[in-house]
Motif scaffolding. Structure first.
Motif, PDB file in Angstrom:
ATOM      1  N   TYR A   1       0.668  -1.277  -0.006  1.00  0.00           N
ATOM      2  CA  TYR A   1       0.124   0.163  -0.229  1.00  0.00           C
ATOM      3  C   TYR A   1       1.224   0.992  -0.262  1.00  0.00           C
ATOM      4  CZ  TYR A   1      -4.018  -3.485   1.168  1.00  0.00           C
ATOM      5  OH  TYR A   1      -4.768  -3.987   1.056  1.00  0.00           O
ATOM      6  N   PRO A   2       0.419   2.531  -0.260  1.00  0.00           N
ATOM      7  CA  PRO A   2       1.007   3.552  -0.500  1.00  0.00           C
ATOM      8  C   PRO A   2       1.445   4.310   0.781  1.00  0.00           C
ATOM      9  CG  PRO A   2      -0.957   4.032  -2.170  1.00  0.00           C
ATOM     10  CD  PRO A   2      -0.910   2.510  -1.261  1.00  0.00           C
ATOM     11  N   ASP A   3       0.413   4.117   1.718  1.00  0.00           N
ATOM     12  CA  ASP A   3       0.093   4.705   2.642  1.00  0.00           C
ATOM     13  C   ASP A   3       0.197   4.037   4.179  1.00  0.00           C
ATOM     14  OD1 ASP A   3      -2.760   3.536   1.975  1.00  0.00           O
ATOM     15  OD2 ASP A   3      -2.940   3.596   4.028  1.00  0.00           O
ATOM     16  N   ALA A   4       1.127   4.760   4.918  1.00  0.00           N
ATOM     17  CA  ALA A   4       1.575   4.104   6.029  1.00  0.00           C
ATOM     18  C   ALA A   4       0.645   3.510   7.010  1.00  0.00           C
ATOM     19  CB  ALA A   4       2.325   4.986   7.256  1.00  0.00           C
ATOM     20  N   ARG A   5      -0.581   3.647   6.458  1.00  0.00           N
ATOM     21  CA  ARG A   5      -1.655   2.975   8.000  1.00  0.00           C
ATOM     22  C   ARG A   5      -2.309   1.499   7.173  1.00  0.00           C
ATOM     23  NH1 ARG A   5      -7.748   2.483   6.761  1.00  0.00           N
ATOM     24  NH2 ARG A   5      -7.619   3.891   5.174  1.00  0.00           N
ATOM     25  N   ARG A   6      -2.702   1.450   6.098  1.00  0.00           N
ATOM     26  CA  ARG A   6      -2.402   0.250   5.158  1.00  0.00           C
ATOM     27  C   ARG A   6      -1.375  -0.693   5.791  1.00  0.00           C
ATOM     28  NH1 ARG A   6      -5.986   0.695  -0.110  1.00  0.00           N
ATOM     29  NH2 ARG A   6      -4.737   3.145   0.161  1.00  0.00           N
ATOM     30  N   ALA A   7      -0.764   0.096   4.903  1.00  0.00           N
ATOM     31  CA  ALA A   7       0.798  -0.982   4.981  1.00  0.00           C
ATOM     32  C   ALA A   7       1.399  -1.358   5.881  1.00  0.00           C
ATOM     33  CB  ALA A   7       2.346   0.141   4.662  1.00  0.00           C
ATOM     34  N   GLN A   8       0.992  -0.647   7.489  1.00  0.00           N
ATOM     35  CA  GLN A   8       1.207  -1.058   9.238  1.00  0.00           C
ATOM     36  C   GLN A   8      -0.314  -2.081   9.399  1.00  0.00           C
ATOM     37  OE1 GLN A   8       3.003  -1.462  11.464  1.00  0.00           O
ATOM     38  NE2 GLN A   8       1.969  -1.295  13.525  1.00  0.00           N
ATOM     39  N   ALA A   9      -1.193  -2.080   8.308  1.00  0.00           N
ATOM     40  CA  ALA A   9      -2.501  -3.462   8.849  1.00  0.00           C
ATOM     41  C   ALA A   9      -1.678  -4.829   8.106  1.00  0.00           C
ATOM     42  CB  ALA A   9      -3.548  -2.434   8.500  1.00  0.00           C
ATOM     43  N   GLU A  10      -1.276  -4.719   6.979  1.00  0.00           N
ATOM     44  CA  GLU A  10      -0.506  -5.142   6.471  1.00  0.00           C
ATOM     45  C   GLU A  10       0.334  -6.136   7.044  1.00  0.00           C
ATOM     46  OE1 GLU A  10      -2.091  -6.276   4.009  1.00  0.00           O
ATOM     47  OE2 GLU A  10      -1.483  -8.184   3.522  1.00  0.00           O
ATOM     48  N   TYR A  11       1.815  -5.197   7.773  1.00  0.00           N
ATOM     49  CA  TYR A  11       2.563  -5.772   8.314  1.00  0.00           C
ATOM     50  C   TYR A  11       1.926  -6.678   9.503  1.00  0.00           C
ATOM     51  CZ  TYR A  11       7.042  -5.793  11.491  1.00  0.00           C
ATOM     52  OH  TYR A  11       7.852  -6.394  12.454  1.00  0.00           O
ATOM     53  N   LEU A  12       0.927  -5.603  10.559  1.00  0.00           N
ATOM     54  CA  LEU A  12       0.623  -6.366  11.103  1.00  0.00           C
ATOM     55  C   LEU A  12       0.115  -8.029  11.592  1.00  0.00           C
ATOM     56  CD1 LEU A  12      -1.652  -4.473  13.987  1.00  0.00           C
ATOM     57  CD2 LEU A  12       0.242  -5.865  14.408  1.00  0.00           C
ATOM     58  N   MET A  13      -0.324  -8.071  10.250  1.00  0.00           N
ATOM     59  CA  MET A  13      -1.175  -9.422   9.413  1.00  0.00           C
ATOM     60  C   MET A  13      -0.227 -10.803   9.634  1.00  0.00           C
ATOM     61  SD  MET A  13      -4.558  -8.967   7.278  1.00  0.00           S
ATOM     62  CE  MET A  13      -3.590  -7.729   5.928  1.00  0.00           C
TER      63      MET A  13
END
Ligand SMILES: Cc1cc2nc3c(=O)[nH]c(=O)nc-3n(C[C@H](O)[C@H](O)[C@H](O)COP(=O)(O)O)c2cc1C
Length: 217
Positions: free
Chosen positions: A130-142
């Motif tokens: 994802y280009p944005d930090a919020r969704r990138a962080q969610a993906e990392y958490l997953m």
């Protein structure tokens, strides 16, 4: 009587307690930190890793990676390198030298005293970007959640095989040291060190009552 998965599921579709040993394995698994010198056969380690691989994962991308260490020499090098970083971190915290040495010695003996080690890592290569930090962080958490689930499968399987195991969080504090010492691929992010072996101790633990952890709505 042998059961297929579908007869198993239909015979347990009501609110009766299952007769499976699975719940017993879940309940009686403990974190075991002291082991005998008995080696863990490679086939058993492979069975544990296979159990890990059957855990659920986000998008079924299986972001977990495992470095399996059975060589005493590699174990020793890893323990030494991680110990050096631990000492350096504790010095920055102004911990007294004797306490630093005590901590480092405990870490060293935990790592070298295991019959085998598995370093659980996560990789983001197959995860969504994802280009944005919020969704990138969610993906990392997953990816981290999926990796933790794989480790839980592995610890339960270890217990079922009569092995003890323990999650050590230390690699999270020195991922670069673990990466370099084990020559891991660049995308492998060390998350945990799983020590394994035949138990040389037994443990009891309790759990807080459900009502302190669960809300019903
Ligand atoms: C994320 C995580 C990090 C942990 N880190 C450590 C650790 O660094 N050292 C250790 O001895 N145990 C560690 N543990 C094990 C816990 O201390 C243990 O699971 C807890 O005390 C409950 O005991 P039980 O596993 O026997 O039920 C960790 C467990 C988890 C899930």
């Amino acid at each position: 009587m042998s059961m297929t998965i579908s007869t198993y599921q239909s015979s347990h579709s009501q609110a009766t307690p299952p007769d499976s040993i699975l719940l017993d394995v879940i309940r009686t698994r403990r974190s075991i930190r002291r082991y005998t010198r008995q080696p863990v056969p490679r086939e058993v380690l492979e069975a544990l890793l296979t159990a890990a691989s059957w855990s659920p994962s986000a998008h079924n991308r299986q972001p977990w990676r495992f470095a399996a260490i059975t060589s005493a020499a590699v174990q020793e090098t890893l323990a030494r390198q991680m110990g050096d970083r631990l000492r350096a971190d504790l010095r920055v915290d102004s911990v007294p030298p004797e306490a630093i040495e005590q901590d480092a010695a405990r870490s060293y003996s935990r790592i070298t005293g295991a019959a085998a080690l598995l370093v659980a890592c996560l990789s983001l290569v197959d995860m969504d970007r994802y280009p944005d930090a919020r969704r990138a962080q969610a993906e990392y958490l997953m990816a981290a959640q999926s990796t933790a689930m794989a480790v839980q499968n592995l610890l339960l399987a270890a217990h079922a095989y009569g092995l003890g195991g323990c999650w050590m969080c230390a690699p999270l504090f020195c991922p670069d040291v673990v990466q370099e010492t084990l020559a891991l691929p660049a995308d492998w992010q060390p998350q945990a060190l799983i020590t394994l072996g035949y138990p040389a101790e037994s443990k009891t633990k309790s759990r807080e009552p459900l009502e302190t952890r669960v809300l019903w709505r």
